[in-house]
Design an enzyme around this catalytic site. Structure first.
Site, mmCIF file in Angstrom:
data_model
loop_
_atom_site.group_PDB
_atom_site.id
_atom_site.type_symbol
_atom_site.label_atom_id
_atom_site.label_comp_id
_atom_site.label_asym_id
_atom_site.label_seq_id
_atom_site.Cartn_x
_atom_site.Cartn_y
_atom_site.Cartn_z
ATOM 1 C CG HIS A 36 51.465 158.465 58.080
ATOM 2 N ND1 HIS A 36 50.484 157.728 58.699
ATOM 3 C CD2 HIS A 36 51.192 158.435 56.760
ATOM 4 C CE1 HIS A 36 49.654 157.251 57.771
ATOM 5 N NE2 HIS A 36 50.050 157.685 56.593
ATOM 6 N N GLY A 124 42.553 161.446 49.613
ATOM 7 C CA GLY A 124 43.625 161.970 50.436
ATOM 8 C C GLY A 124 43.661 163.476 50.501
ATOM 9 C CG ASP A 170 43.991 165.685 57.336
ATOM 10 O OD1 ASP A 170 45.154 166.014 57.007
ATOM 11 O OD2 ASP A 170 43.544 164.537 57.197
ATOM 12 C CE1 TYR A 219 46.426 158.369 59.567
ATOM 13 C CE2 TYR A 219 45.719 157.554 61.696
ATOM 14 C CZ TYR A 219 46.170 158.575 60.902
ATOM 15 O OH TYR A 219 46.361 159.812 61.449
#
Length: 382
Positions: A36, A124, A170, A219
């Site tokens: 994060h 994840g 990602d 999120y």
């Protein structure tokens, strides 16, 4: 079981009666530390994994895009020149990437596509980023776009069309991963430094069996809290905040928002420390950084679950002080990643099996991954 590339080709042949012209393949990822921090313009330290998404594709006789999913046995058909329109499940991700190309004025002609992947969904490990990058390379049929640009397109698809305010990590590691190495990524500049992993290091991924959905999770709430603290300090992002300044202003901040920001600030520091610790094979310090990261996600960012905490603790103990473990990914389920020496792998695998036996659940993915290369594009050859 055959891999995604073979299954994508087989699905293409079955659906369209001929071989595809080309293949795109993009891997999933596991983040070693730095959770994060990406959407706070901070630092992350992921590696691409040896699982991913393949797209087999060829031209079509009309202007439509036909898609078949080998994993679901489902199809879709849409006009890439028309305004974006959501569709059930995986179809929205395909249409979203096409929607970004349309929004950027990049024309896409008619295509026939088949998709197959082996990144567990909701684990994840960035199955959606893997799909997005592979699709970006597919729609960029002339290969004109740099991998970083394809990563940005895949991120925009998630942000602007799917509805997930994800950062760039990602997609960037999926596009630019390097075999045998992790990348220390500066999420503001998008600079990435390759950090080879020690030859005797094992990266073990253990799926908790608890799936999660970023769009449906908290999120976006946490991102909003981080942005509120940055606004309080008049800075562009929490990347620009140091621990002392944050602590001095604790009384002026909402207590929850303060804890969210403390996680990000301390996680950036841990992430920047990890490459040198890895290079020195300092297993004790590696374990400490992993433990501190997990505790921060649990207590300050509040994105772990009791079962995830138990799994991370079990795997960490099984390292015998040689490395450590932490939850990886957006939170509320998914995977735990452990870094240890190769000779400790059997003990960690057994600890994982014992964990699942104790809770009465079938073992999730227990996979010693190989840090892998990023995006691949190729012409199909029989």
């Amino acid at each position: 079981m055959t891999g995604p590339k073979e299954r994508a080709v087989a699905a293409y042949r079955a659906a369209y009666g001929e071989a595809p012209a080309r293949l795109s393949y993009a891997p999933g990822r596991v983040n070693l530390i730095g959770e994060h921090t990406d959407y706070n313009d901070g630092f992350v330290f992921p590696c691409a994994i040896d699982r991913g998404t393949a797209v087999a594709f060829g031209s079509a006789s009309d202007a439509m895009i036909d898609v078949v999913s080998a994993d679901y046995g489902e199809v879709d058909r849409f006009d890439p020149t028309a305004p974006f329109e959501a569709a059930p499940g995986w179809r929205t991700h395909v249409r979203a990437v096409a929607g970004v190309f349309r929004a950027r004025g990049i024309a896409i002609g008619g295509m026939r596509i088949a998709i197959a992947g082996d990144v567990p969904q909701g684990a994840g490990l960035s199955s959606s980023a893997s799909l997005g990058v592979a699709l970006g390379a597919t729609f960029d049929i002339e290969g004109a776009l740099h991998p970083t640009e394809l990563a940005l397109i895949a991120q925009a698809a998630e942000n602007d069309f799917v509805g997930c305010a994800c950062g760039i990590m990602d997609q960037l590691i999926s596009a630019r991963g390097e075999a045998g190495a992790a990348l220390l990524i500066d999420c503001r500049s998008l600079e990435a430094r390759s950090v080879p992993l020690p030859a005797d290091m094992a990266v073990l991924i253990v799926h908790s069996g608890i799936t999660r959905g970023l769009v449906d999770s908290a999120y976006n709430e946490r991102r909003a809290a981080c942005e509120a603290v940055a606004a309080h300090f008049g800075i562009g992002a929490l990347r620009d905040l140091d621990a002392a300044s944050l602590a001095a202003n604790e009384g002026a901040l909402d207590p929850v928002a303060f804890r969210r920001a403390r996680h990000v600030v301390t996680e950036n520091a841990r992430t920047l420390a990890m490459p040198a610790v890895l290079a020195a094979s300092d297993w004790t310090r590696i374990g400490a950084l992993m433990a501190e990261s997990h505790a921060s996600m649990r207590d300050d960012f509040e994105i772990t679950l009791p079962e995830i905490d138990q799994l991370a603790g079990t795997l960490s103990a099984a390292t015998g002080g040689v490395g450590g473990a932490r939850m990886t990914g957006g939170g509320f389920g998914g995977c735990v990643v452990a870094l240890t020496r190769q000779d400790r792998l059997p003990a960690l695998r057994q600890a994982a099996l014992d964990h699942f036996a104790a809770i009465g659940r079938a073992p999730g993915l227990i996979h010693a991954c190989r840090p892998s290369a990023g995006l691949e594009r190729s012409r199909y050859q029989n």
